[in-house]
Design an enzyme around this catalytic site. Sequence first.
Site, PDB file in Angstrom:
ATOM      1  NE  ARG A 269      29.998  35.298  47.991  1.00  0.00           N
ATOM      2  CZ  ARG A 269      31.229  35.589  47.568  1.00  0.00           C
ATOM      3  NH1 ARG A 269      31.452  36.759  46.981  1.00  0.00           N
ATOM      4  NH2 ARG A 269      32.215  34.725  47.718  1.00  0.00           N
ATOM      5  CD  GLU A 298      27.055  35.375  41.378  1.00  0.00           C
ATOM      6  OE1 GLU A 298      28.104  34.722  41.159  1.00  0.00           O
ATOM      7  OE2 GLU A 298      27.060  36.404  42.071  1.00  0.00           O
ATOM      8  CG  HIS A 317      31.078  36.718  41.081  1.00  0.00           C
ATOM      9  ND1 HIS A 317      30.299  36.016  41.971  1.00  0.00           N
ATOM     10  CD2 HIS A 317      32.166  37.120  41.791  1.00  0.00           C
ATOM     11  CE1 HIS A 317      30.885  35.993  43.163  1.00  0.00           C
ATOM     12  NE2 HIS A 317      32.024  36.672  43.077  1.00  0.00           N
TER      13      HIS A 317
END
Length: 356
Positions: A269, A298, A317
């Site tokens: 993360r 994000e 991601h």
Amino acid sequence: MPERSVNITISLPLADDLQDTIRNTDSRLIVTALTRAQRRVYRDGRPLWAGYPEPPRAEDESEEDARERLEPILHKTQVLLTNPVVPENIVERAPALKCLQLTSAGVDRLLDAPVVRSHTTVTTASGIHAVPISEYVIGAMLAFAKGLPRAIRAQQERAWRPYWPDELEEKTVGVLGVGAIGARVVELAKALGMRVLALRRSIEQRTTGAEAGFPAVDEMLPPSDLTYLLHASDYVVVALPLTPESRGLIGEAQLRAMKPNAVIINIGRGAIIDEQALVQALKDGTIAGAALDVFQQEPLSGESKLWGMENVIVTPHISGGTPRYMERAVALFCDNLRHYLAGEPLQNVVDPARGY
């Protein structure tokens, strides 16, 4: 033991054959897949994931009709298959809800949600990402070792710039977190001839991997040995969940403990690494590079300095992405359904105290 019939609701897009796989798990299951419009209402218009919108289509039912039809479905739902974009008031809207199965491994964005601390059992998809993410990690290490980012830039400029690449054999990789993903990373790294260090929360003192049950690990380390791992590693892989203990774990002091030729790879993360400190470390040569698939915010802002850094690989991601993603998620879900129907413990139950 569950009731004679169990109402399952699928709140995300799922291919017909995978819906049939769920239905065929047990004759007691009554499976309802939300329509496209109902899914948008369920998510309050939010995207499926950061950067993955699900726009309406002309043939969709109206938002008013979707909302009217959604509420009775949720009201009788006992088991919910969903991604982490869960309505804040799902407990009130789904009073019969007993099990909520996430299609993500991480649960950090839901830890403060009422559903996690309610009577509902929340489970994650931990374990299904091991193959694609471990391959991403090895790919990132190879990309830096072989100088692929600089080669791609030279190709774009039509410039012939020979250079001396490196190799991974006999290099040291330090893996933070040895869950399903970290465990597969260490196996692949060992197969490439690398020296493997691994840090694990439950380890109390330094030991061999064999003694800790991880034969591919050369040294298994407790959290107190983080600095030792950082100082010894040519590649540092962050494969931790985001918890109060891991938030901000890698800051300026930790980056300065790394080798100047070291590369950090984050597939955990974004908030585990202090992003400002990382930018500075990359800028001044404290470390050699970074491969980043996760970020503090994000989508990553277009203003971020990370975009323009030649020693950084930025991906949106996607390290866990694979055409087999939902196939694996559904297989795990069906396995949990069998446990649920048999009154047995479920896999990957979220523990709010641990943070995952």
